[in-house]
Design a protein around this motif. Structure first.
Motif, mmCIF file in Angstrom:
data_model
loop_
_atom_site.group_PDB
_atom_site.id
_atom_site.type_symbol
_atom_site.label_atom_id
_atom_site.label_comp_id
_atom_site.label_asym_id
_atom_site.label_seq_id
_atom_site.Cartn_x
_atom_site.Cartn_y
_atom_site.Cartn_z
ATOM 1 N N VAL A 149 -7.348 -1.933 -5.602
ATOM 2 C CA VAL A 149 -6.949 -3.319 -5.369
ATOM 3 C C VAL A 149 -7.848 -4.258 -6.172
ATOM 4 O O VAL A 149 -9.073 -4.279 -5.976
ATOM 5 N N LEU A 162 -14.915 -0.412 1.398
ATOM 6 C CA LEU A 162 -13.913 -0.512 0.334
ATOM 7 C C LEU A 162 -14.449 -0.034 -1.011
ATOM 8 O O LEU A 162 -13.748 -0.122 -2.013
ATOM 9 N N LYS A 190 -4.677 7.172 -2.918
ATOM 10 C CA LYS A 190 -5.684 6.224 -3.400
ATOM 11 C C LYS A 190 -5.033 4.957 -3.921
ATOM 12 O O LYS A 190 -4.170 4.993 -4.791
ATOM 13 N N ASN A 191 -5.487 3.816 -3.421
ATOM 14 C CA ASN A 191 -5.021 2.497 -3.862
ATOM 15 C C ASN A 191 -6.195 1.729 -4.473
ATOM 16 O O ASN A 191 -7.250 1.612 -3.845
ATOM 17 N N ILE A 211 -7.656 0.723 5.896
ATOM 18 C CA ILE A 211 -8.105 2.057 5.490
ATOM 19 C C ILE A 211 -7.731 3.046 6.596
ATOM 20 O O ILE A 211 -7.942 2.784 7.776
ATOM 21 N N LEU A 271 -11.759 -1.401 -3.761
ATOM 22 C CA LEU A 271 -11.679 -2.801 -4.171
ATOM 23 C C LEU A 271 -12.429 -3.013 -5.482
ATOM 24 O O LEU A 271 -13.541 -2.515 -5.666
ATOM 25 N N ILE A 291 -4.890 6.750 3.677
ATOM 26 C CA ILE A 291 -4.791 5.571 2.812
ATOM 27 C C ILE A 291 -6.211 5.193 2.403
ATOM 28 O O ILE A 291 -7.006 4.708 3.206
ATOM 29 N N GLU A 292 -6.523 5.468 1.148
ATOM 30 C CA GLU A 292 -7.823 5.128 0.606
ATOM 31 C C GLU A 292 -7.700 3.843 -0.207
ATOM 32 O O GLU A 292 -6.759 3.693 -0.981
ATOM 33 N N ILE A 293 -8.640 2.920 -0.023
ATOM 34 C CA ILE A 293 -8.603 1.639 -0.744
ATOM 35 C C ILE A 293 -9.927 1.434 -1.462
ATOM 36 O O ILE A 293 -10.996 1.482 -0.853
ATOM 37 N N LEU A 308 0.818 -1.211 0.000
ATOM 38 C CA LEU A 308 0.000 0.000 0.000
ATOM 39 C C LEU A 308 0.851 1.261 0.000
ATOM 40 O O LEU A 308 1.996 1.265 0.468
ATOM 41 N N LEU A 332 -8.100 -5.739 4.155
ATOM 42 C CA LEU A 332 -8.118 -4.456 3.457
ATOM 43 C C LEU A 332 -8.909 -3.406 4.233
ATOM 44 O O LEU A 332 -8.487 -2.244 4.354
#
Length: 645
Positions: free
Chosen positions: A484, A543, A481-482, A505, A521, A517-519, A477, A501
């Motif tokens: 996944v 997510l 913005k991530n 966040i 999915l 940390i934005e995730i 990570l 996950l």
């Protein structure tokens, strides 16, 4: 889209506080003009123009169409007085609709319902006696401005009109705040007041592309394989105006899906297009296997339903078919329907076709199973009878085959293109197990910079244990913005990954010097692994789980007429199979009664949509037809909603 959402789109896009249909006009920029000179011409300030046209702050190029607020000093006087004078009695004829009656008597559909309250609960039927209100209307008086009225042509959607008049779809919506999502033939809207020679025509031999945010000529070259000069040759005026977000560009015919809009923006309401009231003949083939059902008692029948998945699937689907037939009957459509039990046997399909007359059948829905469907399609080719598959994918597309379920490849490309278009994603991670390594590697080829995380294996046996640790993902990570990708068909693995996950966040905390940390999915193949009891839907919502699907879930708050009627009739909410039976039957029959045949309807009705499914058929160069449209949806506050792109 309702009025509130239209206003919201306008506010977010242009930062303006309120809009009405009469307080703005348009201006096409001429060579040598400046914002100051245009502002003086319309008795407004430059700031007023920048409010509605933020891109004009950067550069002002000839041929650009600006939205101009009408000056308060020149605000037109509008007087609209509607006074009830009496009523005219009308006996409803076949194929008449509320819309056609509103046009015939020059009253709104709401006014007809207001004085015929039964129409709030019941559809319009042949023979209904209505009281049509007659009003005395004071003429609307307004000063001339830079817009003109335009009458929507058959099969025209928003993007076609926007392309014709050189504006974006959003700008067209700004000009028409009360415009509905699906335009109707004959509907009158406002468009820029251009000379006839400046209005462009849509050529169906080409594809059309909607420019995404922050896209330049270099990015379009990589995506479309076209040089800037080629795009400018195809789109006169582009050289002077430059690229603009939401602009519609003509391009050579393309098989790409991302951004190509020749079908995606063109919903057709076939209920308003019924033109053929001759009796249509359809057949439905399903593997009921009624010979295996024990009818001795209700308990025995229920036991048969539990024991035979094909019987349950067939009955669910057929319940939707019956609902569609009832709805079509109320529309004045005449049908002859043959229902056959294929018994889940290829030989039975052959027997049915051999012993019955299919030469004059307009369309066949089913069979459900691939081998039986293949047999029916191949044997009915001699009659050129269209055969529509309700659930099959990767079928052998004979020239009489319609594959209504979108292909897995289309679903995959939809989500890949969605991620590719996201300019805010700073990091892409691909998580997979040993059974989905090939899919993960394909995604890796699409995103070379992506990091891959694999499920852990047993040190003793080397077999997949279908889990990852928090550290496995945490190390991949980044702040920001991530996106996944999770590729799996294992419910336990999906549960493990989504839980990890969700725990990673992180909101920004300046005091602790923690970055956000934005995730988000996503998956290219949503399946039962994401829907099982082990999956926490709260995690999926947190997510913002995105996926592509051939059918969206209807919103229970929409008060859908089909859902309500089904619930009342069967005392249960309709399953996805039942909804598909309804949607597919409605689409097939409405295409038959609004076009010469099902084949011609592919051109006449590029995109249709019903309760949960939409259909946009394309023909293979040498073969049949496949559904080339899917939904992009996401989890939002524990609800699955469509993502508007």
């Amino acid at each position: 889209m309702n009025r509130f959402l239209l206003v919201l789109v306008f506010v977010l896009a242009f930062g303006f506080s309120s809009v009405s249909a009469q307080n703005f006009s348009t201006h096409q920029v001429k060579k040598g003009e400046t914002i100051e000179s245009i502002a003086k011409r319309y008795f407004v300030t430059p700031f007023d123009i920048y409010n509605l046209n933020p891109d004009a702050r950067k550069v002002l190029k000839p041929n650009t169409v600006l939205i101009i607020p009408i000056s308060k000093a020149k605000k037109p006087k509008i007087t609209v007085v509607k006074e009830l004078q009496g009523f005219k009695e009308h006996k409803t004829k076949r194929k008449e609709t509320l819309y056609s009656l509103s046009k015939k008597y020059n009253v709104s559909e709401d006014d007809i319902k207001k004085y015929n309250k039964s129409l709030y609960a019941n559809p319009l039927r042949k023979g209904d006696r209505l009281q049509i209100p007659r009003f005395k209307i004071t003429e609307v008086v307004e000063e001339a401005n830079q817009t003109q009225e335009y009458t929507v042509l058959p099969k025209e959607g928003k993007w076609r009109i926007a392309y014709k008049f050189g504006i974006t779809v959003k700008e067209l919506e700004v000009l028409n705040p009360e415009m509905t999502e699906v335009l109707k033939e004959g509907q009158v809207i406002k468009v820029p007041n251009l000379d006839a020679g400046e209005v462009k025509e849509v050529d169906d031999k080409y594809s059309y592309y909607k420019v995404l945010p922050k896209e330049g000529f270099y990015r379009l070259k990589l995506k479309l394989g076209l040089e800037q000069s080629q795009l400018e040759d195809l789109n006169p005026g582009l050289e002077a105006s430059g690229l603009k977000e939401g602009m519609i560009l003509k391009i050579p015919y393309s098989n790409l899906t991302n951004g190509i809009i020749q079908a995606d923006f063109e919903h057709i309401n076939l209920v308003d297009s019924i033109s053929d009231f001759k009796t249509k003949h359809i057949a439905v083939m399903l593997p009921f296997r009624m010979d295996r059902v024990d009818f001795d008692s209700i308990i025995d029948v229920k036991r048969s339903l539990k024991r035979d998945p094909y019987l349950k699937a067939s009955l669910d689907f057929y319940s939707g078919v019956l609902m569609a037939l009832d709805s079509l009957k109320t529309l004045g459509v005449s049908l002859k329907v043959d229902v056959y039990d294929t018994k889940y046997e290829v030989s039975e399909v052959s027997r049915i076709i051999k012993e019955n007359d299919f030469e004059n059948v307009d369309a066949v829905i089913g069979p459900l199973t691939p081998t039986s469907f293949h047999k029916a399609a191949s044997e009915l080719r001699v009659y050129n009878t269209p055969v529509i598959s309700p659930i099959g994918t990767n079928l052998k597309l004979y020239d009489n085959v319609f594959q209504s379920r979108p292909s897995d490849e289309l679903l995959k490309s939809k989500i890949v293109n969605f991620v590719r278009a996201d300019t805010l994603a700073t990091n892409i991670i691909i998580i997979s197990d040993t059974k989905t390594v090939a899919v993960a590697n394909d995604i890796k080829r699409e995103f070379n910079h992506a990091q891959q995380v694999f499920s852990r294996k047993s040190e003793k046996t080397g077999e997949d244990e279908f889990f990852v640790t928090k550290e496995d993902i945490e190390n991949a990570l980044k702040s920001g913005k991530n996106v996944v990708f999770l590729e799996t068909k294992n419910e336990g693995f999906a549960s493990n990954v989504t839980s990890v996950l969700a725990s990673l966040i992180q909101k920004e905390n300046k005091e602790l010097e923690e970055e956000e940390i934005e995730i988000v999915l996503v998956t290219t193949n949503v399946n039962s692994a994401f829907e099982g009891d082990q999956i926490n839907n709260t995690h999926l919502s947190n997510l913002k789980f995105h996926f592509a699907t051939g059918s969206k879930t209807y919103n229970e708050n929409d008060n859908n007429a089909f859902v309500n009627k089904y619930d009342k009739l069967y005392n249960i909410t309709p399953s996805k199979r039942a909804v598909k039976g309804f949607d597919l039957t409605m689409d097939v029959v409405l295409r038959l009664v609004s076009s010469e045949d099902l084949y011609k309807s592919v051109t006449n009705a590029p995109l249709t949509e019903y309760v949960e499914n939409k259909f946009a058929y394309k023909k293979k160069l040498f073969g049949g037809y496949f559904n080339d449209t899917v939904y992009l949806v996401k989890y939002d506050d524990l609800t699955i909603v469509e993502v508007n792109q």
